[in-house]
Each structure stands twice: as structure tokens, then as C-alpha cells.
Scaffold this active site. Structure first.
Site, short mmCIF file in Angstrom:
data_model
loop_
_atom_site.label_atom_id
_atom_site.label_comp_id
_atom_site.label_asym_id
_atom_site.label_seq_id
_atom_site.Cartn_x
_atom_site.Cartn_y
_atom_site.Cartn_z
N TYR A 144 271.13 94.13 25.01
CA TYR A 144 270.23 93.14 25.62
C TYR A 144 271.02 91.92 26.01
CZ TYR A 144 266.33 89.81 26.02
OH TYR A 144 265.44 88.87 26.47
N ASP A 239 279.13 89.46 25.63
CA ASP A 239 277.92 88.69 25.33
C ASP A 239 277.89 88.49 23.82
OD1 ASP A 239 275.48 87.65 24.80
OD2 ASP A 239 274.35 89.05 26.06
N LYS A 267 272.15 80.89 20.82
CA LYS A 267 271.66 80.91 19.44
C LYS A 267 272.35 79.87 18.55
CE LYS A 267 269.36 85.22 19.95
NZ LYS A 267 269.66 86.45 20.63
C1 LIG Z 1 269.21 86.67 22.16
C2 LIG Z 1 270.18 87.26 23.09
C3 LIG Z 1 270.22 86.92 24.45
C4 LIG Z 1 269.18 86.05 25.09
O1 LIG Z 1 269.16 84.76 24.59
P1 LIG Z 1 267.84 83.86 24.80
O2 LIG Z 1 268.25 82.53 24.27
O3 LIG Z 1 266.76 84.54 24.05
O4 LIG Z 1 267.57 83.82 26.26
C5 LIG Z 1 271.23 87.42 25.23
N1 LIG Z 1 272.17 88.23 24.71
C6 LIG Z 1 272.16 88.60 23.42
C7 LIG Z 1 273.23 89.47 22.91
C8 LIG Z 1 271.15 88.13 22.57
O5 LIG Z 1 271.14 88.53 21.29
#
Ligand SMILES: *Cc1c(COP(=O)(O)O)cnc(C)c1O
Length: 427
Positions: A144, A239, A267
Site C-alpha cells: 500500500y 516507501d 507517520k
Molecule cells: C500509511 C501508509 C501510507 C499512506 O500514508 P497516509 O498518511 O495514510 O496517507 C503509504 N505507504 C505506506 C507504506 C503506509 O504504511
């Protein structure tokens, strides 16, 4: 455990917001029941509107690695707010957070702050396209990267496919530029790259797949991504929105010894406020406006209050001994949960990377999305409810990672293990 007030609030919220929530997984759809409405949180504990207390393993889906309402963060935020909450002009705070990030992530030579992980991943991909002049991207099944249009794409059954949108509202023409490969499938990845490389702008990956639980990279997987992308002039994007500061202080890239071209963070760098960031190689980052032709902007980007929370959080995490202590708590949790499952006779596989973990209710190894989906989700649903009723707040889905913070005490972990055993016996 009585949660009448939560239930009432949820009925009202459903009239006001789609599904009663502002982010889908909060609605508890995959585990059944009604979500818990939170009143406050402190350290490793959260408190609901009915006065119940829980040990929190969601931690706002990862950000609260320093624990909820850490006194040092709270104090800094109070004084930051006194100075006004946003200016839309540069502040020294942005450079301070940038410097701290770069110190810990040496692959990042220049960074751009944004307001969410979604924005970070979406923008990093635009930059990769602008830099290479190519349109297609490769992502991995079950990874994701936020909800930007071209990223809401999964593979069809088996093997690599050209994207079919995972969500209504995403044009097929757009999703077609997303190629999806099963996580850890080194051969498939090689094959696609060798066939398609001259149209591929970037490869984006969660180095530990945390949005299908906690799936570890197979030996050689990340290294292959690095080698093949370097050979073909493809931008490699890690990511690390979830894995950053969780797999290690320097993220998965430090833990696995791989240097990506671009990194997405989020985060934890906001310490509970909305922050994302992307950064990496200087030549790539200099295509971003106003230095270069790739446009990306944000009214609240680099917001002084959010920067303050991030700076204080990183200061706390950078202290000596923090990660050693986290590691010993995680060892305790890992051993305890494995023992509990074994003693209760419940087939389970436990995985972790640093302070992210997942217990899958299955007896076969989980190595990708397909194998993760073999888990007994009905059993997870019962486990989740049993834990919740006994004061342990887990993420309401089999396919979400669990997290601990520096505030989780040995006593918290012991209690969790004891409760897990009691609950597993009833499954
Ligand atoms: C949570 C997450 C996102 C998205 O971040 P948001 O602040 O919710 O938009 C993207 N990549 C990874 C790996 C994530 O865990």
C-alpha cells in the site's frame, strides 16, 4: 466490557460520514462489531468514551512510536501553538527536521515535506516520471502506498498483470501504467524489467510489507530490486512510511543495507501530526519545482506545529538505548505470543521486523499477499474481539501490522501475553 456510548456515537456518526468514519478500516468491518470511540491516550494506553482502558498496539497505525502524549512532545507543541499555527512561509523548523531525517537516512540528500504518506508516495512517483521521462511503474501485490489513483491497483490471479483498478473511480487508462508483481517474486520481477525497462519510470516497494500484516523480504529480493533498477536507469523508491524508524532507527534501508534512490516517509516523522516527506538523490530531487519542471506544492506543507512534533519525536528516538529497549520488549512479545498460540493449540505464524509485527492464524509460512490470504480471518475476528474485551486494542484486521512504543512496559507485554493465551484458548 460496556461500550454503550461508543455504540451510540457510531450510530450518529454513520448518519454524518460514509460508514461513520474518516478512514475505512476504522469501521471494524472486517472483524465485525462496532468501533471504539477514543477519548484520550497516554503512553501505551488508550481510554474510550465509556471509561474503558486498553493497551494500545495500533498507535494511530504506527506514528506514536514515542508513546501517546509524550511530555516532551506535548510541552514543545504547547509553545509552538502559542506562536501561531501556520504561516505559509519558510521556518527554521523545516530545516531542522530535514537535517534530522538526513542524518538518519543518508540516502536522502534533499527532502520535500508534505502532509501525508499518500502525498509522499504520489509525489515521489511523479518525480520519478519527470526525471526518467517514462510512464509506467512497478509495484508489488499487497503493498500500500496511499490512495493515489494509479496506486489502487492489484494483480489479477497469479503472476504479473497490467493494472486493473482496485477501486471504482480510477480510470482504467490510468491504472494501465501500473504493473503489479507478487511480493518476493524475484523471477517475475526480473522478467518484467527485462521486457519493459525502457518504459518503466520507477519501482516502488514497502521493503517490509506492512499493509498485509508483516511480510518480510526474502533473501536477495531487495538486492535484486536495487541491481536491476540501477542497471536500467529505473528509480528505486522505498516507501518507508511505515518501516521508517520501526524496522530500525534508519529504517529498512539501514537494516537490510540497501540504498534506494528515493525514500517516502510519514507517520512517525509527524509524531502524531499530519506529516509526510520524500527525498533522495540530489539529481532526482532537483527536478522538483521551483528548481525543476515537476510541480508539487502544499498550503500546510512543513507546518510549524507538525514539524515541532516530528523534531521532538526524532530527538526522543535518537537517544541512546531506546532501540535496545524496544528490541527486548519485542523479543518478550514474540516469545510470549508464540508460546501462547502453541499452548492453546492454535495454528499461528508470528513475524516481526523491529517494532512491527503480525500474528497470522495459519500453519503455513506467509511470504506474499496470496499466502497471507490463507489465514483464518474468522478466527482472527474472534481473537480480536476477545482481546478487545480483555483490554487489549489490536488493529481490527488480520492484514494490519501491530506496533509497540517506547512506553510499552514489560508489565504491559506480560499482561498482553496472558490475555492472548486466555483468548486463544477460546478460539
Ligand atoms: C500509511 C501508509 C501510507 C499512506 O500514508 P497516509 O498518511 O495514510 O496517507 C503509504 N505507504 C505506506 C507504506 C503506509 O504504511
Amino acid at each position: 466490557m460496556d461500550r454503550k456510548k461508543s455504540a451510540r456515537l457510531f450510530i450518529q456518526a454513520q448518519e454524518l460520514m460514509p460508514g461513520g468514519v474518516n478512514s475505512p478500516v476504522r469501521a471494524f468491518r472486517s472483524v465485525g462489531g462496532s468501533p471504539v470511540f477514543i477519548k484520550k491516550a497516554k503512553g501505551s494506553h488508550i481510554f474510550d468514551v465509556d471509561g474503558n482502558e486498553y493497551i494500545d498496539y495500533v498507535l494511530s497505525w504506527g506514528p506514536m512510536l514515542a508513546g501517546h502524549a509524550h511530555p516532551q512532545v506535548v510541552k514543545a507543541l504547547k509553545s509552538a501553538v502559542e506562536n501561531g499555527t501556520s504561516y505559509g512561509a519558510p521556518t527554521q523548523l523545516e530545516s531542522e527536521l530535514a537535517l534530522r531525517i538526513m542524518e538518519l537516512y543518508p540516502s536522502i540528500k534533499k527532502v520535500r515535506m508534505v502532509s501525508s504518506g499518500t502525498e509522499a508516495a504520489m509525489s515521489a512517483i511523479r518525480v520519478a516520471r519527470g526525471f526518467t521521462g517514462r510512464d509506467k511503474i512497478i509495484k508489488f501485490e499487497g503493498c500500500y502506498h496511499g490512495h493515489a489513483d494509479g496506486l489502487l491497483v492489484k494483480a489479477g490471479s497469479g503472476g504479473a498483470t497490467f493494472g486493473v483498478p482496485d477501486s471504482k473511480g480510477v480510470p482504467e487508462s490510468y491504472a494501465r501504467n501500473t504493473i503489479t508483481v507478487p511480493f518476493n517474486d524475484i523471477d517475475m520481477f526480473r522478467k518484467i524489467v527485462n521486457e519493459e525497462w525502457n518504459s518503466i519510470a520507477c519501482v516502488i516497494v514497502e521493503p517490509v510489507a506492512g499493509n498485509i500484516g508483516c511480510v518480510l523480504p526474502a533473501k536477495g529480493f531487495l538486492k535484486t530490486l536495487r541491481e536491476e533498477t540501477a542497471r536500467h536507469g529505473i528509480v528505486l523508491i522505498f516507501d518507508e512510511v511505515m518501516t521508517g524508524f520501526r524496522v530500525s532507527l534508519g529504517g529498512a534501508q539501514a537494516a537490510y543495507g540497501i540504498v534506494p534512490d528515493l525514500t517516502c516517509l510519514g507517520k512517525i516523522i509527524g509524531g502524531g501530526l499530519p506529516v509526510g516527506a520524500y527525498g533522495g538523490r540530489k539529481d532526482i530531487m532537483s527536478v522538483i519545482s521551483p528548481e525543476g519542471p515537476v510541480y508539487q506544492a502544499g498550503t500546510l506543507s512543513g507546518n510549524p506545529v507538525a514539524m515541532t512534533a516530528g523534531i521532538e519525536t526524532l530527538k526522543i528516538l535518537s537517544r541512546k538505548g531506546v532501540y535496545e529497549k524496544l528490541e527486548s520488549r519485542m523479543e518478550q512479545l514474540e516469545k510470549g505470543l508464540k508460546d501462547a498460540a502453541r499452548k492453546a493449540g492454535v495454528p499461528a505464524k508470528f513475524y516481526r521486523a523491529g517494532t512491527m509485527f503480525c500474528t497470522y492464524f495459519t500453519d503455513s509460512e506467509v511470504t506474499d499477499y496470496e499466502t497471507a490470504k490463507q489465514s483464518d480471518t474468522a478466527r482472527f475476528g474472534r481473537f480480536f474481539s476477545g482481546m478487545l474485551d480483555r483490554g487489549i486494542y489490536l488493529a481490527p484486521s488480520q492484514f494490519e501490522a501491530g506496533f509497540i512504543s517506547i512506553a510499552h512496559s514489560a508489565a504491559d507485554i506480560n499482561r498482553t501475553i496472558k490475555v492472548a493465551y486466555e483468548t486463544m484458548k477460546t478460539l
